[in-house]
Design an enzyme around this catalytic site. Sequence first.
Site, PDB file in Angstrom:
ATOM      1  N   SER A 161       0.817  -1.217   0.000  1.00 46.57           N
ATOM      2  CA  SER A 161       0.000   0.000   0.000  1.00 46.57           C
ATOM      3  C   SER A 161       0.847   1.263   0.000  1.00 46.57           C
ATOM      4  O   SER A 161       0.309   2.358  -0.164  1.00 46.57           O
ATOM      5  CB  SER A 161      -0.937   0.007   1.218  1.00 46.57           C
ATOM      6  OG  SER A 161      -0.200   0.060   2.428  1.00 46.57           O
ATOM      7  N   LYS A 202      -6.283   5.177   8.031  1.00 49.89           N
ATOM      8  CA  LYS A 202      -5.099   5.907   7.588  1.00 49.89           C
ATOM      9  C   LYS A 202      -5.393   7.404   7.488  1.00 49.89           C
ATOM     10  O   LYS A 202      -4.592   8.242   7.942  1.00 49.89           O
ATOM     11  CB  LYS A 202      -4.631   5.366   6.243  1.00 49.89           C
ATOM     12  CG  LYS A 202      -4.079   3.945   6.308  1.00 49.89           C
ATOM     13  CD  LYS A 202      -3.738   3.405   4.929  1.00 49.89           C
ATOM     14  CE  LYS A 202      -3.169   1.993   5.005  1.00 49.89           C
ATOM     15  NZ  LYS A 202      -2.885   1.426   3.664  1.00 49.89           N
TER      16      LYS A 202
END
Length: 807
Positions: free
Chosen positions: A649, A692
């Site tokens: 990611s 996040k």
Amino acid sequence: MSLELPPDRLRRACDPKGFSFETTAELPLTPEIIGQPRATRAIEFGLDISGPGYNIFVLGPGGTGRTTTIQRFLAQRASQRPAPDDWVYVHNFRQPRQPRAIRLPKGLGSRFRDDMAALVRELRQAVPRAFEGETYQEDRSRIERRFQAEQETLLEGLQQKAQEREFAILRTASGLALVPTKDGQPIPPEVFSQLPTEEQKRLQAVHQELAELAEEVLRRLREREREAREAFRRLDQEVATYVVGHAVDELKARYADQEEIGEYLEEVRADIIARVEEFKQPQDEQPPPEPGAPPVDVFRRYLVNLFVDNQEQQGAPVLVEPNPTYANLFGRIEHEVRLGATSTDFTMIRPGALHRANGGYLVLRARDVLADPAAWYALKRALTDGLIRLEEQGAAFVSVVTLDPEPIPLDAKVILLGSPTLYYYLYAADEDFRKLFKVKADFSTDMERTPENEQLYALFIRARCEEEGLRPFDRTGVAQVVEFGSWLAEDQARLSTRFGEVADILREADYWAGEAGRNVVTAADVERAIEERTYRASRVEEEVRRVITEGTLLIATEGAVVGQVNGLALHTAGDHVFGRPTRITARTYVGRSGVVDIQREVKLSGPTHGKGVLTLAGYLGGQYATQQSLTLSASLSFEQTYDEVHGDSASLAELYALLSSLSDLPVRQGIAVTGSVDQQGQVQPVGGVTHKIEGFFRVCKERGLTGDQGVIIPAANCRNLMLHKEVVQAVAEGKFHIYPISRVDEGIELLTGVPAGERDERGEFPEGTVHARALARLKELARGLEQGGEKRKKEEEAGEQETGKLL
């Protein structure tokens, strides 16, 4: 330039007006299972089908309602089936070490046990009393007198013949002795030796003749003794038959329709008659056992061990065994120790969960069963053979006398609960497992978020409130729980079916409603429950933010830096997941080593992250090396990160750091990046995007929101956003921004403020664009490498010439 996401796309709200009720108290109670149509159909099929091996494995993460669903299904099915039979263990008169199992109709087991206990109590008194009665004593005396009379007659006849031959018969401890006499008196040995030889020979001949006659008399006396003992035995058996016969016949009549009971009672009758000598003395007057010998109770063998009692059972049994060890599943054989000796018998056999669930359903957690290998192998054997065998564990290591109870036929559905990982492992590694658990009930972790399913959430809340005595939820509270369900699912279009976590929020919201003095749970109470839960678990997250704010962990949220990008990582601290920014840097220089991942070089990189870095090399080659070779040395590093990096990611952020270093364009530090990239430059979705974003937002908030901060995310992740209302509000006020992108070029323009650039018809990038600058830098690096190579070559040639002159 990519468009910023509007606030209404950052979180999918649930409108309370969409519900027709004011509170959940108005809703009906329903046993409907929510969001698991595939699993429920599999369970229905598995419970209805008969045949070997159609046991059920229920797989899915914990908290998805697996156990609740199974118990509801089983309770419904069990109520429609008859209760199973009882089972008893009795003494096996033919093979005492193999107790006999008898099946009896429901409720008859306890009655038979009580009847046999009453019979034993009666026999304990009646049998000894019968042998103490006058009639018995008179009959025994009559036999004794007759024997004594016959004995005296034989002895008198022998005595008379001896007297006629001048001999006397004396009784000694060793038997009868023949002694010669004179004038009616025995001749002493010293006198006998002085008699003439002819007289001694005559007396010895007479003695021999009389000895043979005495031997015959003794033989006949022993026959009379045997006849007397046999007469006594027949008398005892007649008495025992009379005493026992009535009680046994009465029991046989009571269980006339149970053929096996009739056979057993006949064996009891025969055994008592055959062992009548042991019952003649009252039990309280029995002599104590020898030291080290087990206790003696001659009547204990006639008791009944009620092994499985279904008298109170309504429908088929449903049993959940929380600790499926071998003993808990298959039972055990207990022992008692007295005077240092260990003993056991059929009355000390105890049932296991399989016995109690026989005729119904047994629910087990697969992981717990596998923790005891003996239990797992025995369970598979029982399901294969259709028999429950009870074998004493440890008997193979210690030589002890134990029991081998007759096995009991198994007729039960076994339901295992486990994770998908465990199911697929067993399916691949255990051939028996595939044959014995043919039905897979696969529980999903989420379901589609539709108005119908939102209504099902309300029904779930209604059921939990009723079962646990919680306050009813008003429509705003239900709407907030629905939003929490989407947050758990990490998808605006889905709702979580991890109802264990949803139920926890319901309980905690009820608590906070009580603290606020409300009789109904509202949205404020649900929000308070979520916030309090987050606060309790977020100490580690706050520590990370603190070291960032203090400058110990270097994270820039303002300004611009060349070759440096804020990536976003997920961290797990127990039950709390949070996102945190991580500084990713890139350096490019002359060389041929390609892209070097420092994390991978020091073994702090997982294989998926390694794959992501290799993908970057593929992207760079396809973007810049279409007409020339890609000559590059670059290093990538997660600064101040000392844990292993997993996943890909961060590959998008790493690529932007490389492009920034190549183009020598500074990157805005107020914008963090998450996303994966492929070799074609497409941005791919990643997990945990909500956590996040919120993690970076909180860091920026503590340092002060400037209005220029935000996060770049893959456009495919827009549906996964269920951001905290505080983040949504900041976006609405223009203090924070969320940028969805589909291709690499969109993000680099946001970060640098410079167009990415597209190749024209000549295959060249427009002057001044990011790609044009990066390509120019790559050419410069190539020339530097080439010039460096030529310089080294000239130096080598010059050195060779100098060497030649010297030679």
